[in-house]
Design an enzyme around this catalytic site. Structure first.
Site, PDB file in Angstrom:
ATOM      1  N   ARG A  47       0.831  -1.215   0.000  1.00  8.10           N
ATOM      2  CA  ARG A  47       0.000   0.000   0.000  1.00  8.10           C
ATOM      3  C   ARG A  47       0.864   1.263   0.000  1.00  8.10           C
ATOM      4  NH1 ARG A  47      -3.658  -3.252   3.590  1.00  8.10           N
ATOM      5  NH2 ARG A  47      -1.769  -3.369   4.809  1.00  8.10           N
ATOM      6  N   ASP A 104      10.015  -6.854  -4.342  1.00  3.12           N
ATOM      7  CA  ASP A 104       8.915  -7.402  -3.532  1.00  3.12           C
ATOM      8  C   ASP A 104       8.585  -8.761  -4.124  1.00  3.12           C
ATOM      9  OD1 ASP A 104       6.498  -8.096  -2.313  1.00  3.12           O
ATOM     10  OD2 ASP A 104       5.889  -6.005  -2.088  1.00  3.12           O
ATOM     11  N   CYS A 121      10.467   4.590   6.936  1.00  2.00           N
ATOM     12  CA  CYS A 121       9.226   5.098   7.521  1.00  2.00           C
ATOM     13  C   CYS A 121       8.292   3.904   7.731  1.00  2.00           C
ATOM     14  CB  CYS A 121       8.618   6.127   6.563  1.00  2.00           C
ATOM     15  SG  CYS A 121       7.294   7.062   7.296  1.00  2.00           S
ATOM     16  N   ALA A 122       8.897   2.712   7.839  1.00  2.00           N
ATOM     17  CA  ALA A 122       8.077   1.497   8.003  1.00  2.00           C
ATOM     18  C   ALA A 122       8.155   1.021   9.452  1.00  2.00           C
ATOM     19  CB  ALA A 122       8.545   0.422   7.044  1.00  2.00           C
ATOM     20  N   ARG A 123       9.227   0.329   9.792  1.00  2.00           N
ATOM     21  CA  ARG A 123       9.406  -0.143  11.158  1.00  2.00           C
ATOM     22  C   ARG A 123      10.894  -0.167  11.490  1.00  2.00           C
ATOM     23  NH1 ARG A 123       5.101   0.975  12.069  1.00  2.00           N
ATOM     24  NH2 ARG A 123       3.387  -0.190  13.030  1.00  2.00           N
ATOM     25  N   ASP A 152      11.819   7.578  10.607  1.00  2.00           N
ATOM     26  CA  ASP A 152      10.622   7.888  11.403  1.00  2.00           C
ATOM     27  C   ASP A 152      10.422   6.853  12.500  1.00  2.00           C
ATOM     28  OD1 ASP A 152       8.163   9.371  11.874  1.00  2.00           O
ATOM     29  OD2 ASP A 152       7.088   7.644  11.048  1.00  2.00           O
ATOM     30  N   GLU A 158      11.274   1.862  20.717  1.00  2.00           N
ATOM     31  CA  GLU A 158      10.458   3.081  20.816  1.00  2.00           C
ATOM     32  C   GLU A 158       9.740   3.069  22.155  1.00  2.00           C
ATOM     33  OE1 GLU A 158       7.895   3.647  17.423  1.00  2.00           O
ATOM     34  OE2 GLU A 158       9.537   3.416  16.013  1.00  2.00           O
ATOM     35  N   HIS A 197       8.147   8.717  15.055  1.00  2.00           N
ATOM     36  CA  HIS A 197       7.074   7.851  14.531  1.00  2.00           C
ATOM     37  C   HIS A 197       5.825   8.685  14.188  1.00  2.00           C
ATOM     38  CE1 HIS A 197       5.621   3.416  14.628  1.00  2.00           C
ATOM     39  NE2 HIS A 197       4.921   4.112  13.743  1.00  2.00           N
ATOM     40  N   ALA A 225       1.916   8.456  10.621  1.00  2.00           N
ATOM     41  CA  ALA A 225       0.448   8.459  10.546  1.00  2.00           C
ATOM     42  C   ALA A 225      -0.147   9.660  11.258  1.00  2.00           C
ATOM     43  CB  ALA A 225      -0.081   7.177  11.170  1.00  2.00           C
TER      44      ALA A 225
END
Ligand code: NAD
Ligand code: MLT
Length: 529
Positions: free
Chosen positions: A152, A172, A232-234, A258, A263, A281, A284
């Site tokens: 996404r 991917d 910016c994922a994990r 991010d 965390e 983070h 979102a």
């Protein structure tokens, strides 16, 4: 919906979502609650809503003896032990589409900011300095951007960087080639190929055993000198230890981050580098995404606590909202078909064969299988059986389940669900469909044609196909003051299957009298909720 359902919200969600929850449920909003207190009070709640900080692990799930649902206000579910939830029948639902745009835009912000030293220059100027030399940046135009994970968010990043005049390559291995074409990304067969060719690498995979550290010392060694990275994922998908070394040696020119391995991140060694731009983070954290996430998770938790199926359930086959609308009446039908077996037979089930024919075969029929198993097991297990754990419960009982789909119509029905339940000599075969008005009905039982609406109390009888049997049978019902609301007789050879929908209860005495009628072979009373 009763006010008795209690929801604990352990992290910040939008006011709109909280208001929606409060309109139906008792809500405790405890943003930042400590682990010890959470473990202590979780037993009092029916649902828990979290973001990415609360660890919903085995210990918490075991302590949450009343928990029916865990709502993840956001996308990633790496802080949730989904398996532990599934075993206990706890529904886990997230809001995967609600914050993708925001996360893609944050990726762009970090990419551009690190290429142009925006954050550093901002701090420099505000500290009373003026100079341009230290902040000479690099254009995105003409560069090769390597996207790892074209899901996404990765795909949205692809279309966005493409508009900057970049060449986009992607790795991917889990998606069809058509997806690469759709988003204008050149497919790379291996991560190594991508790493060797990219000027900028941005990661957008989930965090799991396979992806943790997937960009590490080995990958940095083969990357272009001065490669730029964005995460910016994990945290941890790009190994932090390897990144520190690569920044020190100059192999990595800049990083935009991010997310972090640990965390909240307060003392991270990466903060020491001028060419690393960091945010806490925030992917979102936009007004729009938080509103969408808050409202979506509230809607889902309310529905889930009502016992309804909700979209985006992580521990069920993936079903979109639109698909769920089509499937809902079939779900009811499959569950009712499943509930027939143990009301008619007492022997344990070895094997179930389900077949879905007609248009329904194009849908996510896995959900119908689950509904059938829920119907089958609900009446005979003391533990809670729901859509989430029905498959596991069937597995635990050694029931083998086989599914078959055929898109052509069978026996003239536009859609038909057929089930065969096998055991030691007491097999049951049942088939059902929907009426034109979308009502479930059963059209076949043990090869007898029938028309049975699976509602209320139904007598299913086998009788000899001869005069003088059905009359006395219905007379016995009349004598007991039981009204017949619908009746259908189907013949096969010398036998009939009589299906009688009755208003009200049929007690044991009446059942015994019905069974004693001359020519009646068997009578079952089945109840549909
Ligand atoms: P997604 O499931 O739509 O896409 C992930 C993609 O990664 C899939 O296409 C999958 O095939 C691919 N993938 C999985 N394993 C892979 C591997 N080993 N190598 C290459 N590709 C692999 O997920 P999404 O919604 O795009 O989210 C992507 C990431 O962004 C997740 O980690 C999510 O938690 C995170 N996220 C972060 C924020 C934030 O605030 N920073 C916000 C939303 C999502
Ligand atoms: C997510 O997975 O949705 C993000 O990490 C954002 C969040 O948790 O708020």
């Amino acid at each position: 919906m009763t006010k008795k359902h209690r929801v604990l919200v352990s992290e910040r969600i939008a006011e709109e979502g909280l208001a929606m929850l409060r309109s139906e449920l008792e809500v405790d909003y405890r943003d930042g609650i400590g682990r010890a207190e959470l473990l202590n009070i979780i037993k009092d709640y029916d649902a828990l809503i979290v973001r990415s900080v609360t660890q919903v692990d085995e210990e918490l799930v075991a302590a949450g003896t009343r928990l029916k649902m865990v709502g993840r206000a956001g996308n990633g579910i790496d802080n949730i032990d989904v398996h532990a939830c599934t075993r206990r029948g706890i529904v886990v639902a997230n809001t995967p589409d609600s914050n993708t745009i925001s996360a893609a835009e944050q990726t762009m912000a970090l990419m551009l900011c690190s290429l142009r030293h925006t954050a550093e220059a901002n701090a420099f100027l505000k500290a009373g300095n003026w100079d341009r030399k230290p902040f000479r940046g690099m254009e995105l135009y003409g560069k090769t951007v390597g996207i790892v994970g074209l899901g996404r968010i990765g795909s949205m990043v692809a279309t966005r960087v493409k508009s900057f005049g970049t060449r986009v390559i992607a790795y991917d291995p889990y998606i069809p080639d058509e997806r690469f074409e759709r988003f204008g990304a050149e497919k790379k067969e291996t991560l190594e190929e991508l790493v060797r060719e990219a000027d900028i690498i941005t990661v957008h995979t989930p965090r799991n055993e396979e992806t943790m550290g997937m960009i590490g010392a080995r990958e940095f060694a083969m990357a272009k000198d001065g490669v730029r990275v964005v995460n910016c994922a994990r945290g941890g998908i790009i190994s932090e230890a390897a990144l520190v070394e690569a920044l020190k040696s100059g192999k990595v020119g800049s990083a935009g981050l991010d997310v972090f391995e640990e965390e909240p991140a307060r003392q991270n060694p990466l903060f020491a580098f001028k060419n690393v731009v960091v945010t806490p983070h925030l992917g979102a954290d936009t007004v729009e995404a938080q509103r969408r996430v808050g409202v979506t998770i509230a809607e889902q938790v309310i529905k889930g606590l009502r016992g309804e199926l909700v979209p985006n359930v992580v521990n069920l086959p993936t079903v979109l909202r639109s698909e769920l609308e089509v499937l809902s009446p079939y779900i009811e039908l499959a569950e009712k078909m499943g509930s027939l077996y143990y009301q008619m037979e007492r022997s344990p089930v070895d094997r179930i064969e389900l077949s879905f024919s007609g248009d329904i075969a194009q849908q996510e029929t896995g959900l119908l299988t689950i509904a059938f198993l829920k119907g089958l097991l609900s009446g005979v297990m003391s533990e809670k059986v729901n859509y989430v754990n029905a498959r596991i419960k069937a597995d635990e009982r050694g029931i083998k389940v086989f599914e078959r789909k055929e898109e052509k119509q069978v026996k003239g029905y536009v859609n038909l669900i057929s089930a065969k339940v096998f055991n030691r000599g007491h097999d049951l075969q049942v088939a059902g469909t929907l009426t034109g008005a979308g009502r479930p009905y059963i059209v076949e039982i043990n090869d007898f044609e029938t028309d049975m609406f699976p509602v209320g109390n139904v007598l299913i009888a086998i009788n000899e196909d001869r005069p003088g049997v059905i009359g006395p049978f219905t007379t016995e019902l009349g004598k007991a003051g039981i009204n017949i609301s619908m009746m259908r007789v189907g013949s096969k050879g010398s036998m009939n299957l009589m299906v009688v929908n009755v208003d009200g209860e049929v007690d044991e005495r009446t059942l015994a009298r019905l069974r004693a009628v001359d020519g009646i072979v068997k009578v079952h009373l089945v109840r549909f909720r």
